[in-house]
Each structure stands twice: as structure tokens, then as C-alpha cells.
Design an enzyme around this catalytic site. Sequence first.
Site, PDB file in Angstrom:
ATOM      1  N   LYS A 271       0.851  -1.195   0.000  1.00  0.00           N
ATOM      2  CA  LYS A 271       0.000   0.000   0.000  1.00  0.00           C
ATOM      3  C   LYS A 271       0.874   1.229   0.000  1.00  0.00           C
ATOM      4  O   LYS A 271       2.003   1.145   0.496  1.00  0.00           O
ATOM      5  CB  LYS A 271      -0.936   0.029   1.208  1.00  0.00           C
ATOM      6  CG  LYS A 271      -0.338  -0.331   2.561  1.00  0.00           C
ATOM      7  CD  LYS A 271       0.805   0.457   3.132  1.00  0.00           C
ATOM      8  CE  LYS A 271       0.659   1.919   3.386  1.00  0.00           C
ATOM      9  NZ  LYS A 271       1.918   2.483   4.005  1.00  0.00           N
TER      10      LYS A 271
ATOM     11  N   TYR B 232      -4.499   4.060   6.397  1.00  0.00           N
ATOM     12  CA  TYR B 232      -5.011   3.096   7.384  1.00  0.00           C
ATOM     13  C   TYR B 232      -6.306   3.614   8.019  1.00  0.00           C
ATOM     14  O   TYR B 232      -7.207   2.842   8.323  1.00  0.00           O
ATOM     15  CB  TYR B 232      -3.971   2.832   8.479  1.00  0.00           C
ATOM     16  CG  TYR B 232      -2.774   2.030   8.011  1.00  0.00           C
ATOM     17  CD1 TYR B 232      -2.810   0.644   7.993  1.00  0.00           C
ATOM     18  CD2 TYR B 232      -1.608   2.657   7.598  1.00  0.00           C
ATOM     19  CE1 TYR B 232      -1.710  -0.095   7.571  1.00  0.00           C
ATOM     20  CE2 TYR B 232      -0.510   1.937   7.169  1.00  0.00           C
ATOM     21  CZ  TYR B 232      -0.563   0.555   7.163  1.00  0.00           C
ATOM     22  OH  TYR B 232       0.520  -0.167   6.732  1.00  0.00           O
TER      23      TYR B 232
HETATM   24  P1  NDP Z   1      12.422   1.302   2.192  1.00  0.00           P
HETATM   25  O1  NDP Z   1      12.933   2.612   1.756  1.00  0.00           O
HETATM   26  O2  NDP Z   1      12.941   0.735   3.451  1.00  0.00           O
HETATM   27  O3  NDP Z   1      12.710   0.212   1.037  1.00  0.00           O
HETATM   28  C1  NDP Z   1      12.354   0.427  -0.285  1.00  0.00           C
HETATM   29  C2  NDP Z   1      13.306  -0.390  -1.171  1.00  0.00           C
HETATM   30  O4  NDP Z   1      12.906  -0.207  -2.518  1.00  0.00           O
HETATM   31  C3  NDP Z   1      14.760   0.054  -1.139  1.00  0.00           C
HETATM   32  O5  NDP Z   1      15.502  -0.506  -0.073  1.00  0.00           O
HETATM   33  C4  NDP Z   1      15.262  -0.416  -2.472  1.00  0.00           C
HETATM   34  O6  NDP Z   1      15.589  -1.807  -2.388  1.00  0.00           O
HETATM   35  C5  NDP Z   1      14.047  -0.314  -3.367  1.00  0.00           C
HETATM   36  N1  NDP Z   1      14.104   0.828  -4.280  1.00  0.00           N
HETATM   37  C6  NDP Z   1      14.081   0.752  -5.622  1.00  0.00           C
HETATM   38  N2  NDP Z   1      14.185   1.964  -6.173  1.00  0.00           N
HETATM   39  C7  NDP Z   1      14.268   2.845  -5.160  1.00  0.00           C
HETATM   40  C8  NDP Z   1      14.392   4.250  -5.109  1.00  0.00           C
HETATM   41  N3  NDP Z   1      14.448   5.018  -6.232  1.00  0.00           N
HETATM   42  N4  NDP Z   1      14.484   4.845  -3.913  1.00  0.00           N
HETATM   43  C9  NDP Z   1      14.413   4.124  -2.773  1.00  0.00           C
HETATM   44  N5  NDP Z   1      14.288   2.778  -2.763  1.00  0.00           N
HETATM   45  C10 NDP Z   1      14.228   2.138  -3.955  1.00  0.00           C
HETATM   46  O7  NDP Z   1      10.849   1.391   2.216  1.00  0.00           O
HETATM   47  P2  NDP Z   1       9.821   0.478   3.012  1.00  0.00           P
HETATM   48  O8  NDP Z   1      10.273  -0.923   2.981  1.00  0.00           O
HETATM   49  O9  NDP Z   1       9.544   1.084   4.314  1.00  0.00           O
HETATM   50  O10 NDP Z   1       8.490   0.684   2.124  1.00  0.00           O
HETATM   51  C11 NDP Z   1       8.323   0.033   0.875  1.00  0.00           C
HETATM   52  C12 NDP Z   1       6.823  -0.036   0.524  1.00  0.00           C
HETATM   53  O11 NDP Z   1       6.142  -0.758   1.553  1.00  0.00           O
HETATM   54  C13 NDP Z   1       6.114   1.312   0.451  1.00  0.00           C
HETATM   55  O12 NDP Z   1       5.151   1.278  -0.575  1.00  0.00           O
HETATM   56  C14 NDP Z   1       5.424   1.455   1.794  1.00  0.00           C
HETATM   57  O13 NDP Z   1       4.255   2.252   1.755  1.00  0.00           O
HETATM   58  C15 NDP Z   1       5.092   0.015   2.112  1.00  0.00           C
HETATM   59  N6  NDP Z   1       5.027  -0.254   3.563  1.00  0.00           N
HETATM   60  C16 NDP Z   1       3.988  -0.980   4.052  1.00  0.00           C
HETATM   61  C17 NDP Z   1       3.903  -1.286   5.386  1.00  0.00           C
HETATM   62  C18 NDP Z   1       2.812  -2.151   5.892  1.00  0.00           C
HETATM   63  O14 NDP Z   1       2.656  -2.266   7.102  1.00  0.00           O
HETATM   64  N7  NDP Z   1       2.042  -2.808   5.033  1.00  0.00           N
HETATM   65  C19 NDP Z   1       4.904  -0.789   6.347  1.00  0.00           C
HETATM   66  C20 NDP Z   1       6.014  -0.091   5.716  1.00  0.00           C
HETATM   67  C21 NDP Z   1       6.037   0.166   4.376  1.00  0.00           C
HETATM   68  P3  NDP Z   1      16.835  -2.426  -3.190  1.00  0.00           P
HETATM   69  O15 NDP Z   1      18.049  -1.791  -2.596  1.00  0.00           O
HETATM   70  O16 NDP Z   1      16.704  -3.853  -2.900  1.00  0.00           O
HETATM   71  O17 NDP Z   1      16.653  -2.081  -4.639  1.00  0.00           O
END
Ligand code: NDP
Length: 363
Positions: free
Chosen positions: A132, A217
Site C-alpha cells: 500500500k 489506514y
Molecule cells: P524502504 O525505503 O525501506 O525500502 C524500499 C526499497 O525499494 C529500497 O531498499 C530499495 O531496495 C528499493 N528501491 C528501488 N528503487 C528505489 C528508489 N528510487 N528509492 C528508494 N528505494 C528504492 O521502504 P519500506 O520498505 O519502508 O516501504 C516500501 C513499501 O512498503 C512502500 O510502498 C510502503 O508504503 C510500504 N510499507 C507498508 C507497510 C505495511 O505495514 N504494510 C509498512 C512499511 C512500508 P533495493 O536496494 O533492494 O533495490
Amino acid sequence: MTQTPRRQFLARTAALAAMPLLSGIGNAQNAGRKLGVALCGLGNLATKQIAPALLKTRFCRLAGIVTGTPAKAVDWQKKYGIADKSVYNYQTMHQMASNPDIDIVYVVTPNALHMEHTLAAAAAGKHVYCEKPLEISVERCQRMIDGVKKAGKMLGVGYRLQFEPNHMECVRLAREKVLGDLKIIDANFGFAIDDPTQWRLKRALAGGGSLMDVGIYCLQTARMLTGEEPVWVNASEVKTDAVKFKEVDETVLWQARFPSGVVSNSVSTYSANGLAGFRAATTRGWFSLDPAYFYNGNRGRRSDGPEINIPVSDQFATELDDFADCIINKKPTKVPGEMGLADVKVLMAIYESIKKGRPVSLV
Ligand code: NDP
């Protein structure tokens, strides 16, 4: 059958009839193996919640990764025993088409990359579970839904609270009118965001601020409890740090009206901790969860006495098993792409209301 389960049954049956023919479903079960999940984007959520949850699932397993950071691939392969052939980056993920070990791609990248990664996964013949908010505009959500449908695959949205028993108990209290008719919902969520350089504060990647990230949420709460779509929203924004929140909203306040007359009132914020809960006022009392929305520890009360405190299992494991079960047994998911689109439509109306400084009708 009582009225509510009957309605749910009819809705599920209708949704099933409307589903595209899902190619490849049932194969994994027939072959006696769990569905393979590839995590796309190895950030915080994937690392700390989803990968550990996949070790607890019954119907799926971590089978592949998509990452733009080669060092992470090395670590993850070592930790989870992922084969070289199941490691991809964002440019090579189309090659998954020839990898039968991967059935589902779970998209966990920043919001505005969900469409690109979902469409790439669907074009490679994979089902998609996407975090989401589904995307940052209604049009992009629709393109995701259409793309996955065209591929004959299933699209689910990571609405984990739809699988959390305390939230579901509140839905039951509301829908079965255990404390009378639902009238007013007060739902709030926020946290004090730290790193000022993160993607959540960049409009191009996040689409918006606290509203897109955690306000969703509160909106989901109101939609779950009422089972209705809002017909009207009125919103305003408060910014106390114009530098940090130059590109996205810091705090959003909004009200929504629902067809039955229910009214919801919400605040989402990126500037304070301690706001994570809801309270529903009914004609004969109230019920609440405080905290709500957490990965665990959600609990609450109801005005007629009993606590709401149901033991929980891992929400990510539960939602992934449910999605795998839907694929294997050809059932519609409870959290389809259309649900993600419906939320984004309301979020966009809230932003429109802020911009125009007046209420916005959704009918
Ligand atoms: P993070 O920033 O921790 O991780 C995102 C990952 O996406 C990065 O580590 C990277 O992984 C990859 N990525 C690819 N392109 C980019 C870019 N241009 N900039 C930054 N990251 C990039 O985010 P979250 O894990 O916190 O969130 C990811 C998604 O999950 C979002 O949509 C958020 O809304 C959702 N979310 C949902 C939650 C829930 O409870 N359901 C809780 C937290 C987040 P790599 O290095 O492997 O390419």
C-alpha cells in the site's frame, strides 16, 4: 445464512465470476510444492517483516529477489539460500518469465514504482502482491489492474489489517450492530519521521506524505467498518516545517461522510508519535482499538465491558498464505487491486479538498 454472510457470499461469488481465467493456478498445489514468492525491493519492510514471515507461511516460500543493490543480493542469498537463477534487478526482472520457481512477485518498492514493477512482473506471467498505497494516482492504479488482468494473473494489495483478528472483530461489531448502529468514527495514525533525505518525503517517489503513507489506514478503517465508500470529504493541511515537508504533506485533517450517514474524522501526521488508533461511536455505546494498525499488540475496549484482545499470528504470513490459497483454489482475494484503487481515489479527493479549500463530492 444470515443477511451479512449471505451478502459476503454473493459478493465473493460475483467477484469470482468476474475474475479472468487465471492461467497456471493450481499447478503448485498439484505439484505438491509451496508457491514461490519473489520479493521486489529489499528495504525495511521486506527485510524486517516479510522475509521472516515467509519462513512461517504454509502455502508459499521465499524463492527469489529483485534488488537494485548487488550487496543485498549476496547477503540474502546466503541467509535464505536463494538460487543464482532467482536473483534479479529491476532491469532483468522480465527474465522471470522462464523461471517456474517464482509464482508471485511481492512489490515492496517506493509507492511511485509500484506500477512499473507490477506490470513487469505480470508481463513475466507472475501473480502480484503489492504494498500500500497501490500507486500514486487513480490512473496508475487502473493501469496496474488492467495489466495484471490482461496477463490472466491475480493482483492483491498488502492490507495486512484485513487479516488482523482485533481489527476484524471491530468489523464484526460494526456490521452485526452488536452495539447498535455505527454513527461516528474517529481514526488517527502518525509518527515522527526522521531522515529528511528519505523517499517518503519526495513527491515523485511517494506521491504524497503522511496521508498516503499512514492516513490510508484510517481511511481503510472507515471503509472496513462501514462497508461503504465515502460520498464526501473535507480536508485541510497543517505544516510546521516547510523545509522538511517542502514536497509532501506533514499533517492532514479530514472528515468523510458515508451513504448510511456515518461520519469519520481523521488526522494523519509525520510530526508526532503516539497517534495510532480508532474509536467507533454507535447508538448504544462504542468500541475502540488503541493501539490499532501495529504489526502486533493491537487491542481495545467496548462500552459493554469485554476487552478486545485476540491473540494474533504474523499478519504478513497470514496475508501471504491467504493470497496463495486464493491462487491455488481459484478464489478471489479479499484485498484486490480494486480495493487499492478505491482508497487512492479517496486520497486524491482529500488532496483536492485541501487544494480547493472546500469539500469535495465523490458521487
Ligand atoms: P524502504 O525505503 O525501506 O525500502 C524500499 C526499497 O525499494 C529500497 O531498499 C530499495 O531496495 C528499493 N528501491 C528501488 N528503487 C528505489 C528508489 N528510487 N528509492 C528508494 N528505494 C528504492 O521502504 P519500506 O520498505 O519502508 O516501504 C516500501 C513499501 O512498503 C512502500 O510502498 C510502503 O508504503 C510500504 N510499507 C507498508 C507497510 C505495511 O505495514 N504494510 C509498512 C512499511 C512500508 P533495493 O536496494 O533492494 O533495490
